[in-house]
Design a protein around this motif. Structure first.
Motif, PDB file in Angstrom:
ATOM      1  N   ASN A  68       0.812  -1.215   0.000  1.00 49.33           N
ATOM      2  CA  ASN A  68       0.000   0.000   0.000  1.00 49.33           C
ATOM      3  C   ASN A  68       0.847   1.268   0.000  1.00 49.33           C
ATOM      4  O   ASN A  68       0.312   2.363   0.059  1.00 49.33           O
ATOM      5  N   GLY A  69       2.172   1.120  -0.033  1.00 46.42           N
ATOM      6  CA  GLY A  69       3.055   2.280  -0.063  1.00 46.42           C
ATOM      7  C   GLY A  69       3.852   2.423   1.221  1.00 46.42           C
ATOM      8  O   GLY A  69       3.945   1.485   2.024  1.00 46.42           O
ATOM      9  N   PRO A  70       4.407   3.608   1.443  1.00 46.19           N
ATOM     10  CA  PRO A  70       5.224   3.844   2.631  1.00 46.19           C
ATOM     11  C   PRO A  70       4.386   3.746   3.912  1.00 46.19           C
ATOM     12  O   PRO A  70       3.248   4.211   3.951  1.00 46.19           O
ATOM     13  N   GLU A  71       4.959   3.127   4.920  1.00 45.01           N
ATOM     14  CA  GLU A  71       4.298   2.959   6.213  1.00 45.01           C
ATOM     15  C   GLU A  71       5.262   3.386   7.310  1.00 45.01           C
ATOM     16  O   GLU A  71       6.471   3.479   7.097  1.00 45.01           O
ATOM     17  N   LYS A  72       4.719   3.584   8.512  1.00 42.64           N
ATOM     18  CA  LYS A  72       5.530   4.010   9.646  1.00 42.64           C
ATOM     19  C   LYS A  72       4.935   3.460  10.929  1.00 42.64           C
ATOM     20  O   LYS A  72       3.716   3.361  11.069  1.00 42.64           O
ATOM     21  N   VAL A  73       5.832   3.098  11.857  1.00 48.28           N
ATOM     22  CA  VAL A  73       5.427   2.741  13.213  1.00 48.28           C
ATOM     23  C   VAL A  73       6.337   3.475  14.182  1.00 48.28           C
ATOM     24  O   VAL A  73       7.507   3.724  13.895  1.00 48.28           O
ATOM     25  N   ASP A  74       5.782   3.853  15.311  1.00 51.91           N
ATOM     26  CA  ASP A  74       6.575   4.403  16.408  1.00 51.91           C
ATOM     27  C   ASP A  74       6.773   3.287  17.422  1.00 51.91           C
ATOM     28  O   ASP A  74       5.821   2.579  17.782  1.00 51.91           O
ATOM     29  N   VAL A  75       8.001   3.131  17.884  1.00 50.33           N
ATOM     30  CA  VAL A  75       8.345   2.077  18.826  1.00 50.33           C
ATOM     31  C   VAL A  75       8.908   2.724  20.083  1.00 50.33           C
ATOM     32  O   VAL A  75       9.808   3.556  20.014  1.00 50.33           O
ATOM     33  N   THR A  76       8.373   2.325  21.223  1.00 43.73           N
ATOM     34  CA  THR A  76       8.898   2.757  22.519  1.00 43.73           C
ATOM     35  C   THR A  76       9.354   1.518  23.268  1.00 43.73           C
ATOM     36  O   THR A  76       8.572   0.585  23.463  1.00 43.73           O
ATOM     37  N   ASN A  97      -5.878  -2.933   5.076  1.00 45.08           N
ATOM     38  CA  ASN A  97      -4.887  -4.008   5.238  1.00 45.08           C
ATOM     39  C   ASN A  97      -3.752  -3.578   6.163  1.00 45.08           C
ATOM     40  O   ASN A  97      -3.297  -4.346   7.006  1.00 45.08           O
ATOM     41  N   SER A  98      -3.269  -2.367   5.977  1.00 49.14           N
ATOM     42  CA  SER A  98      -2.181  -1.858   6.822  1.00 49.14           C
ATOM     43  C   SER A  98      -2.623  -1.781   8.273  1.00 49.14           C
ATOM     44  O   SER A  98      -1.885  -2.169   9.183  1.00 49.14           O
ATOM     45  N   ILE A  99      -3.826  -1.294   8.485  1.00 47.85           N
ATOM     46  CA  ILE A  99      -4.362  -1.191   9.844  1.00 47.85           C
ATOM     47  C   ILE A  99      -4.459  -2.581  10.470  1.00 47.85           C
ATOM     48  O   ILE A  99      -4.077  -2.786  11.632  1.00 47.85           O
ATOM     49  N   GLN A 100      -4.929  -3.550   9.701  1.00 45.33           N
ATOM     50  CA  GLN A 100      -5.067  -4.915  10.208  1.00 45.33           C
ATOM     51  C   GLN A 100      -3.708  -5.505  10.580  1.00 45.33           C
ATOM     52  O   GLN A 100      -3.531  -6.013  11.693  1.00 45.33           O
ATOM     53  N   PHE A 101      -2.747  -5.442   9.655  1.00 44.37           N
ATOM     54  CA  PHE A 101      -1.454  -6.065   9.916  1.00 44.37           C
ATOM     55  C   PHE A 101      -0.671  -5.343  11.015  1.00 44.37           C
ATOM     56  O   PHE A 101      -0.032  -5.984  11.848  1.00 44.37           O
ATOM     57  N   GLN A 102      -0.732  -4.022  11.037  1.00 46.62           N
ATOM     58  CA  GLN A 102      -0.078  -3.302  12.131  1.00 46.62           C
ATOM     59  C   GLN A 102      -0.727  -3.661  13.462  1.00 46.62           C
ATOM     60  O   GLN A 102      -0.036  -3.839  14.465  1.00 46.62           O
ATOM     61  N   GLY A 103      -2.043  -3.786  13.473  1.00 50.93           N
ATOM     62  CA  GLY A 103      -2.745  -4.159  14.701  1.00 50.93           C
ATOM     63  C   GLY A 103      -2.346  -5.542  15.199  1.00 50.93           C
ATOM     64  O   GLY A 103      -2.128  -5.745  16.398  1.00 50.93           O
ATOM     65  N   GLU A 104      -2.242  -6.499  14.277  1.00 53.80           N
ATOM     66  CA  GLU A 104      -1.811  -7.844  14.663  1.00 53.80           C
ATOM     67  C   GLU A 104      -0.384  -7.823  15.209  1.00 53.80           C
ATOM     68  O   GLU A 104      -0.071  -8.503  16.191  1.00 53.80           O
TER      69      GLU A 104
END
Length: 150
Positions: A68-76, A97-104
């Motif tokens: 779906n293109g560029p994605e980002k996550v913040d990690v603490t 799809n991005s929301i689903q996979f990031q959530g999992e």
């Protein structure tokens, strides 16, 4: 002329013997450090002298690319004696799809990393999400740099 040739031969022979001696003296420590492994040798020293990373809580962003293109996550991550004691990941997916996979990934990451040494992390797939781990690993690399700079 013959004495000049003899002198040249003697000088060349002396230079060759000196060079061989110097090279063999240099090769012995290299062989020794190769046997112990220069990369491996630093890890036990760091462990023997104490914590390599400063204890604390660190936050960094990690980018990755999904279909779906560029994605980002913040990690603490919270570190204590190089061990991860807490983790939080925030995803910024906009596509379903991005929301689903990031959530999992977010739901399963704590089980994978809490209690592990930060240098022993090898996250490649969490709860079916394999691409999010790329962003996570990028953020962890940045956190390591931050924790060393303390």
């Amino acid at each position: 002329m013959r004495s000049l040739t003899d002198n040249k031969t003697a000088v060349a022979l002396f230079a060759g013997v000196t060079l061989v001696g110097a090279l063999s003296a240099c090769s012995s420590p290299a062989t020794s450090s190769t046997d112990s492994g220069s990369t491996d040798a630093t890890a036990p020293d760091a462990a023997a002298t104490g914590t390599e990373y400063a204890d604390g809580t660190y936050t960094e962003s990690g980018d990755y690319t999904s279909p779906n293109g560029p994605e980002k996550v913040d990690v603490t991550l919270t570190l204590a004696s190089d061990t991860i004691t807490d983790v939080t990941v925030v995803g910024y997916g906009e596509n379903p799809n991005s929301i689903q996979f990031q959530g999992e990934f977010i739901d399963g990451i704590a089980n994978e990393v809490v209690g592990k040494n930060i240098d022993e992390l090898s996250v490649d797939k969490v709860a079916g999400s394999s691409l999010t781990s790329g962003g996570f690993n990028n953020a962890v690399d940045a956190i390591k740099a931050d924790a060393l700079a303390q």
